[in-house]
Design a protein around this motif. Structure first.
Motif, PDB file in Angstrom:
ATOM      1  N   GLU A 137     -14.054  -7.937   0.788  1.00  0.00           N
ATOM      2  CA  GLU A 137     -13.281  -6.765   0.385  1.00  0.00           C
ATOM      3  C   GLU A 137     -11.796  -6.965   0.695  1.00  0.00           C
ATOM      4  N   PHE A 138     -10.989  -6.721  -0.328  1.00  0.00           N
ATOM      5  CA  PHE A 138      -9.538  -6.797  -0.196  1.00  0.00           C
ATOM      6  C   PHE A 138      -8.936  -5.463  -0.641  1.00  0.00           C
ATOM      7  N   THR A 139      -7.796  -5.142  -0.091  1.00  0.00           N
ATOM      8  CA  THR A 139      -7.066  -3.950  -0.542  1.00  0.00           C
ATOM      9  C   THR A 139      -5.623  -4.330  -0.810  1.00  0.00           C
ATOM     10  N   LEU A 140      -5.031  -3.623  -1.758  1.00  0.00           N
ATOM     11  CA  LEU A 140      -3.635  -3.855  -2.109  1.00  0.00           C
ATOM     12  C   LEU A 140      -2.910  -2.514  -2.147  1.00  0.00           C
ATOM     13  N   VAL A 141      -1.643  -2.539  -1.769  1.00  0.00           N
ATOM     14  CA  VAL A 141      -0.774  -1.361  -1.885  1.00  0.00           C
ATOM     15  C   VAL A 141       0.391  -1.745  -2.785  1.00  0.00           C
ATOM     16  N   LEU A 142       0.560  -1.000  -3.852  1.00  0.00           N
ATOM     17  CA  LEU A 142       1.682  -1.213  -4.765  1.00  0.00           C
ATOM     18  C   LEU A 142       2.682  -0.095  -4.534  1.00  0.00           C
ATOM     19  N   SER A 143       3.890  -0.438  -4.104  1.00  0.00           N
ATOM     20  CA  SER A 143       4.897   0.571  -3.767  1.00  0.00           C
ATOM     21  C   SER A 143       5.801   0.859  -4.948  1.00  0.00           C
ATOM     22  N   ASP A 144       6.278   2.092  -4.992  1.00  0.00           N
ATOM     23  CA  ASP A 144       7.298   2.526  -5.954  1.00  0.00           C
ATOM     24  C   ASP A 144       6.980   2.099  -7.386  1.00  0.00           C
ATOM     25  N   ILE A 145       5.782   2.436  -7.844  1.00  0.00           N
ATOM     26  CA  ILE A 145       5.456   2.184  -9.249  1.00  0.00           C
ATOM     27  C   ILE A 145       5.937   3.370 -10.077  1.00  0.00           C
ATOM     28  N   LYS A 146       6.158   3.154 -11.335  1.00  0.00           N
ATOM     29  CA  LYS A 146       6.711   4.197 -12.200  1.00  0.00           C
ATOM     30  C   LYS A 146       5.639   5.016 -12.905  1.00  0.00           C
ATOM     31  N   ARG A 147       4.470   4.383 -13.111  1.00  0.00           N
ATOM     32  CA  ARG A 147       3.406   5.074 -13.845  1.00  0.00           C
ATOM     33  C   ARG A 147       2.083   4.393 -13.502  1.00  0.00           C
ATOM     34  N   ALA A 148       1.006   5.053 -13.876  1.00  0.00           N
ATOM     35  CA  ALA A 148      -0.318   4.521 -13.581  1.00  0.00           C
ATOM     36  C   ALA A 148      -0.546   3.183 -14.274  1.00  0.00           C
ATOM     37  N   ALA A 149       0.088   2.985 -15.400  1.00  0.00           N
ATOM     38  CA  ALA A 149      -0.105   1.741 -16.140  1.00  0.00           C
ATOM     39  C   ALA A 149       0.370   0.529 -15.348  1.00  0.00           C
ATOM     40  N   ASP A 150       1.307   0.723 -14.418  1.00  0.00           N
ATOM     41  CA  ASP A 150       1.756  -0.401 -13.593  1.00  0.00           C
ATOM     42  C   ASP A 150       0.601  -0.917 -12.738  1.00  0.00           C
ATOM     43  N   ALA A 151      -0.204   0.001 -12.201  1.00  0.00           N
ATOM     44  CA  ALA A 151      -1.368  -0.402 -11.404  1.00  0.00           C
ATOM     45  C   ALA A 151      -2.396  -1.103 -12.285  1.00  0.00           C
ATOM     46  N   ALA A 152      -2.566  -0.596 -13.502  1.00  0.00           N
ATOM     47  CA  ALA A 152      -3.500  -1.230 -14.430  1.00  0.00           C
ATOM     48  C   ALA A 152      -3.031  -2.635 -14.794  1.00  0.00           C
ATOM     49  N   SER A 153      -1.712  -2.780 -14.950  1.00  0.00           N
ATOM     50  CA  SER A 153      -1.158  -4.080 -15.310  1.00  0.00           C
ATOM     51  C   SER A 153      -1.403  -5.105 -14.202  1.00  0.00           C
ATOM     52  N   VAL A 154      -1.211  -4.689 -12.943  1.00  0.00           N
ATOM     53  CA  VAL A 154      -1.468  -5.602 -11.824  1.00  0.00           C
ATOM     54  C   VAL A 154      -2.956  -5.958 -11.770  1.00  0.00           C
ATOM     55  N   SER A 155      -3.800  -4.966 -12.031  1.00  0.00           N
ATOM     56  CA  SER A 155      -5.239  -5.227 -12.007  1.00  0.00           C
ATOM     57  C   SER A 155      -5.620  -6.255 -13.063  1.00  0.00           C
ATOM     58  N   GLU A 156      -5.048  -6.135 -14.250  1.00  0.00           N
ATOM     59  CA  GLU A 156      -5.349  -7.107 -15.305  1.00  0.00           C
ATOM     60  C   GLU A 156      -4.822  -8.498 -14.937  1.00  0.00           C
ATOM     61  N   LYS A 157      -3.676  -8.504 -14.254  1.00  0.00           N
ATOM     62  CA  LYS A 157      -3.119  -9.779 -13.824  1.00  0.00           C
ATOM     63  C   LYS A 157      -4.042 -10.451 -12.812  1.00  0.00           C
ATOM     64  N   ILE A 158      -4.632  -9.623 -11.941  1.00  0.00           N
ATOM     65  CA  ILE A 158      -5.583 -10.156 -10.959  1.00  0.00           C
ATOM     66  C   ILE A 158      -6.815 -10.718 -11.667  1.00  0.00           C
TER      67      ILE A 158
END
Length: 823
Positions: A480-501
């Protein structure tokens, strides 16, 4: 040698008596007396204020004040009470004479009708004057003695030293103010008492008595020290200087003892000796510098730690141990703290004599002189290199995963907690990603834990490659890993990082001679919509992760399905925008602006449209936010400018002339290439700048007013027209407005839609029109839909209007027809 005459004042209303008195005194004393005669008491008082008088002969019976009343009034009328007064009374007036004596008369004389009393008069006058002079001399001598005593007392009391005068038996006869202040005993309490009865501690009584026993033998010490016992029981050490006074026979009659209280001095000396001993024996290094930085003292520990001997560093600047690991700003802040607070404390890297750097925990303290200026600086330091290294190892082990080196659960929670506090303060969005590797247990079971550990290490590296330095990747345990993404502009930024992973994990892992594949399921929770604390966000991300596993693994899910759909749509729009320019899916419509008086076309506003292959024609509100967030707004905006200018130039070739207005977003306005792009487009299309109008919203200008003003001035130099869009939707001060190089204001539709019925909107619209004309600006009303609105605007002098009342957005062909109709 002639003796000065003495004035005798005769207060008598009988001229014959005056003559007789004058004759008698002149005969008896030749010219020694000068008689001054007045007939009344009041005249006598007046004369006393002008003449010196040695004696007064006062007749009792007089008009006005009688002699007795005059005598009683003398102290009130003038300061002449010292003048001897002889009362002259008639026979049988002995009672008056007695009263006169009580009232202050010097003597009295009974007047006889046959004048025999006159024979006694010179004797009485001489005696009165003589006794008066004797009394005056005695008074002056006593006054002089008192003054001398007071002077000596004042001198003794103003001395800072203790001064005590003792007789030959050790009794106190004088005790100055400093003695009173030091001992707590008053002069009156000390007078006549032996010093050993109350001022000496028991252990010193006999020795002081012995000193006084040797006094007459001349063996009295000039200097000695002993303690005095104060009234409150405190012992004070006094250093005495003694002076013996002798009488006319040569015997010692008194001793003047002058002492200095050296208690504090001796205590200070003891403390200094102790401090010096401590400094020489402490394990911390210490050095002292002058105000100019020159080292004046070091302790042995300084040499032990740095390797420099005292001789090598005396007179040198502390830079001799400088390590050069800190920048100038560090030292500026350090000395600024010393100047402001008087000290600095912290860690600093220094250098030993052999060149080795060591971490020093150091304190620098300023020592001030009596004028409040730094005279010295004292620095105390210890070698904290090993302690620091040990602390860092312990800290790292406590907060990091031993296998991957990633932050562990404790550090992750701490960072997330700090990030949430910052996000709340700055109104930012953040995301928590909970990642679980799919089928990891099978790898562990089949290939062993060693291979599983290697895989976890490689996964950690790939996760780090997928995020920014400001983000956090941690391992909670297991897979199990966890990530914190700071100062994102919209939910799509989190989705984009997830797709990159997901893409990063698709590549094979080559471990222990084997090719391995792994995927992951990711759950996403967002701050603040899905939780406002660490526990809520972790819980919701975990729940979303299990949802992703339940939906088939190798994917991600937001905490809510709605968020998943929305994020997916936003990603789709963003992806589509990237293709739209290449596939020429954008086109322009034109909103006409008409002159409100002539109804002729004054300008057309270029409106962007997107012909989406799946969703159909999309208006800007549906995609502009995605364009701005992705940075695509700049190339899309350039396309709008080029297309609009090319269309205007095409109309001109047909003999049709119109000004085109193009909206400029905040990202475009502050893009460094905007001015050059406008210049290049105008040149490429051979279009005169006056046919291009750039609209900037009031909110965009006021977000960064000074920078916006500079950019607008640069655009104005090109020659294009400038207008403020949506005026009234933000706060633009009159100071900024009059400085902006704009040509036109467009009143926001929110002030137009309720005209003319809403009084407040009517007043606002009228005020904007008047203010704009006073600033020589044209005014355009947006969103005009009814004839009543047109009439109101026309009555109040509005220049142009646009809206559905005068026409919907139209194609370039529609504009061509309008232009031809106007021709």
């Amino acid at each position: 040698m002639r003796t000065a005459q003495k004035n005798i004042l005769v207060v008598e209303d009988n001229p014959e008596d005056i003559t007789a008195i004058e004759r008698t005194l002149r005969k008896a004393s030749a010219s020694s007396y000068r008689v001054l005669a007045v007939p009344s008491a009041q005249e006598a008082l007046d004369l006393l204020g002008q003449q010196q008088v040695e004696c007064i002969l006062l007749d009792y019976m007089m008009p006005g004040l009688d002699g007795l009343e005059f005598l009683c009034s003398l102290p009130k009328e003038a300061d002449i009470t010292a003048i001897p007064v002889i009362m002259l009374t008639g026979l049988g007036n002995e009672e008056v004479a007695v009263s006169a004596m009580k009232a202050g008369a010097w003597d009295y004389l009974v007047k006889y009708t046959d004048g025999r009393h006159l024979k006694m008069l010179p004797l009485l006058v001489d005696r009165a004057i003589r006794e008066h002079l004797t009394l005056l001399a005695r008074h002056q001598a006593e006054e002089s003695l008192r003054n001398e005593r007071n002077f000596i007392s004042a001198v003794l009391d103003t001395q800072g030293a203790l001064v005590a005068v003792l007789d030959s038996e050790g009794r106190i006869v004088r005790f100055n103010h400093t003695c009173e202040k030091t001992t707590g005993y008053s002069h009156e309490e000390a007078m006549g008492r032996h010093v050993w009865d109350f001022l000496l501690p028991q252990g010193e009584v006999e020795s002081v008595k012995a000193v006084f026993a040797r006094l007459q033998a001349g063996d009295f010490p000039n200097r000695h020290e002993n303690h005095w016992l104060t009234k409150n029981g405190e012992l004070r050490l006094v250093n005495w200087s003694n002076t013996a006074l002798t009488d006319s026979t040569g015997r010692v009659s008194h001793v003047i003892a002058t002492g200095i209280d050296i208690t504090d001095q001796r205590n200070t000396e003891a403390r200094l000796r102790l401090a010096a001993s401590v400094v020489d024996n402490i394990i911390e290094g210490m050095f002292v510098t002058e105000a100019n930085g020159a080292i004046v003292s070091v302790n042995p520990a300084f040499s032990t730690i740095t390797g420099f001997s005292e001789k090598e560093v005396l007179g040198q600047n502390p830079r001799i141990i400088k390590s050069f690991r800190h920048d100038p700003a560090f030292y500026r802040e350090m000395w600024e703290a010393v100047r402001e607070r008087g000290y600095w404390q912290g860690e600093i890297w220094n250098r030993r004599k052999n060149g080795e750097a060591f971490l020093s925990r150091q304190t620098i303290t300023a020592i001030y002189d009596k004028n409040g200026k730094p005279s010295n600086f004292v620095s105390v330091f210890s070698d904290a290199t090993e302690i620091k290294q040990q602390e860092e190892r312990i800290h790292y082990q406590a907060y990091h995963d031993a296998l991957t080196g990633l932050p562990n659960r404790m550090l992750f929670h701490d960072r997330l907690d700090r990030l949430l506090a910052q996000a709340q303060r700055l109104a930012q969005m953040a995301a928590v990603l909970f990642l679980d590797l799919d089928h990891f247990k099978e790898i562990n079971d089949t290939l062993g834990h060693d291979v599983g550990d290697l895989l976890l290490q490689e996964v950690a590296k790939r996760l780090l490659d997928c995020v920014r330095d400001s983000d956090t990747v941690s391992r909670l345990g297991g897979d199990e890993f966890t990530l914190v993404l700071s100062d994102i502009k919209r939910a799509a930024d989190a989705a984009s990082v997830s797709e990159k992973i997901m893409l990063g994990l698709e590549r094979p892992f080559y471990l222990a001679g084997k090719e391995l594949y792994i995927s992951a399921s990711i759950g996403i929770s967002l701050y603040p919509s899905d939780g406002r604390n660490v526990q809520e966000l972790m819980k919701h991300a975990d729940a979303a992760m299990y949802l992703a596993k339940n939906l088939g693994r190798q994917g991600y899910q937001f905490y809510t399905e709605e968020m998943t759909v929305k994020a997916s749509k936003l990603l789709s729009i963003e992806t589509g925008l990237r293709r739209a320019l290449d596939k020429k899916q954008f086109f322009l419509s034109y909103q006409p602006q008409f002159d409100i008086h002539s109804r002729k076309l004054a300008c057309v506003e270029a409106l962007l449209r997107w012909d989406h292959p799946d969703l159909g024609t999309q208006l800007p509100p549906n995609f502009l936010m995605a364009a701005e967030n992705s940075g695509l707004i700049v190339p899309i905006g350039e396309w709008v400018v080029r297309t609009a200018c090319a269309q205007v130039r095409a109309w001109q070739k047909e003999g049709l002339f119109a000004v085109v207005s193009v909206n400029i977003s905040a990202a475009q306005l502050h893009h460094p290439g905007l001015t050059q792009m406008i210049t290049d487009v105008l040149a490429a299309e051979s279009l005169e700048p006056v046919y291009l109008e750039l609209e900037v919203s009031e909110g965009t200008i006021m977000a960064r007013p000074e920078e916006a003003m500079s950019i607008l001035q640069a655009l104005k130099k090109i020659g294009v027209r400038l207008s403020i869009d949506n005026f009234g939707s933000a706060y633009c001060s009159l100071r900024h407005l009059k400085q902006l190089p704009v040509d036109k204001l467009k009143i926001d539709r929110s002030f137009i839609q309720n005209l003319p019925g809403n009084a407040a909107d009517a007043a606002m619209a009228a005020s904007v029109i008047t203010m704009s004309h006073n600033l020589h600006l044209q005014v355009v009303a947006e969103g005009v839909e009814m004839p009543e609105q047109v009439a109101f605007l026309q009555d109040h002098g509005c220049d142009q209007f646009q809206g559905y009342f005068c026409g919907n957005p139209m194609s370039e062909e529609g504009v061509r027809e309008v232009l031809q109709a106007c021709e």
